[in-house]
Design a protein around this motif. Sequence first.
Motif, PDB file in Angstrom:
ATOM      1  N   GLN A   1       3.154  -0.786  -3.544  1.00  9.60           N
ATOM      2  CA  GLN A   1       4.104   0.295  -3.786  1.00  9.60           C
ATOM      3  C   GLN A   1       5.309   0.291  -2.851  1.00  9.60           C
ATOM      4  O   GLN A   1       6.273   1.024  -3.087  1.00  9.60           O
ATOM      5  N   THR A   2       5.256  -0.518  -1.790  1.00  8.69           N
ATOM      6  CA  THR A   2       6.390  -0.562  -0.862  1.00  8.69           C
ATOM      7  C   THR A   2       6.541  -1.955  -0.264  1.00  8.69           C
ATOM      8  O   THR A   2       5.538  -2.655  -0.043  1.00  8.69           O
TER       9      THR A   2
ATOM     10  N   ARG B   1      -0.417   6.708  -1.583  1.00 14.94           N
ATOM     11  CA  ARG B   1       0.740   7.432  -2.130  1.00 14.94           C
ATOM     12  C   ARG B   1       1.668   7.916  -1.028  1.00 14.94           C
ATOM     13  O   ARG B   1       2.876   7.677  -1.071  1.00 14.94           O
TER      14      ARG B   1
ATOM     15  N   GLU C   1      -3.140  -1.179  -2.701  1.00 12.74           N
ATOM     16  CA  GLU C   1      -2.280  -0.256  -3.432  1.00 12.74           C
ATOM     17  C   GLU C   1      -0.990   0.050  -2.663  1.00 12.74           C
ATOM     18  O   GLU C   1       0.097   0.097  -3.243  1.00 12.74           O
ATOM     19  N   THR C   2      -1.110   0.243  -1.354  1.00 13.91           N
ATOM     20  CA  THR C   2       0.072   0.548  -0.545  1.00 13.91           C
ATOM     21  C   THR C   2       1.044  -0.620  -0.552  1.00 13.91           C
ATOM     22  O   THR C   2       2.260  -0.440  -0.720  1.00 13.91           O
TER      23      THR C   2
END
Length: 363
Positions: A72-73, A38, A68-69
């Motif tokens: 997200q970007t 996050r 996940e990272t």
Amino acid sequence: MSEPEASETGAVRTPLTELLGIRYPVVQAAMGYVSGPRLAAAVSDAGGLGLIASATMSLAELEKAIEETAGQTAGPFGVNLRADAPDAAERVRLIVTRRVPVASFAQAPKPELIAALKDAGVVTIASIGARRHAEKAAGWGIDAVIATGGEGGGHVGAVPTSLLVPQVAAAVDIPVIAAGGFFDGRGLVAALAWGAAGIAMGTRFLLTSDSPVADAVKQVYLASDVTGTVVTSRADGVPHRLLRTPLVERLERSGRVSGLMRSARSAAAFRSASGLTWAQLIREGRAMRRGTGLTWGQVLMAANTPVLLRTTMAHGHPEAGVMPSGQVAGLITDLPSCADLIAHIMTEAEQRLASLGQLVSLT
């Protein structure tokens, strides 16, 4: 090293932004139980470099965090790892396999790990606290160093940032990232003046709306002042800058025997939480001794760190754990998003650079 320059869009470009492929020379320091997908993704998406802190993660947890990272970007991000971890080579292979663009070392790196990462095209960064450490890492082929002064949070040395960074910048021909006491555009300009190519911030990014830390913990940080931290070896056997809390004050007053007994209980708790066997925990302790020269008593005390950190940062109980903090916490009063924070830092930095240019032209 080349001087920083302004791009066509007004953003400050430095050798660090070129090396990492990021828009702004701002790095988020790795913090256990804080720097997960996050926060790292939010920083990278805002134009800085986000780092996943993997020391408190299992290999499987790290793999999930990387996935996940990346989801997200689209910006570059990195993984921070301990070179003395028993599975460090496996973590390096995971970083390479998952095409993570940057790897940073929480403690002294190892030449063979640097080589393996660089051979795969991964940019490498080492955290250092002295000029000789920077020179040694540069000799091993590291791409950049984070020089953390005594004002910083967590494990720190005694040399102030304003003295450490110019020393290191003059000693090596690779980008130097200044850390310890940074939270705004004025600090970024100061770091550039000292010869750094950018800044790294831990406490400032912990105190953002994108940080996963519970609000109750954040409020303790916000209530602190510049004298509200203490450097103590009672938590884990080595100098550690923490917020001054009733628990930390009790640790400061505790004797050696009670400290070791507490550490033994923490070691057992850490073994249970991490899924390690006692044999694996002992092997990790031996690796720590080889890499740092710690005594067995200090190694045992080091088990306190993940347990006490998890209590505050993951479980949200500030009264029952420790809170690593830079002195800069006493100057922070808000919880912006990472995007707003970085935008404000860069706007202020550009204004300061412009005003300095006018000042020089008038003298």
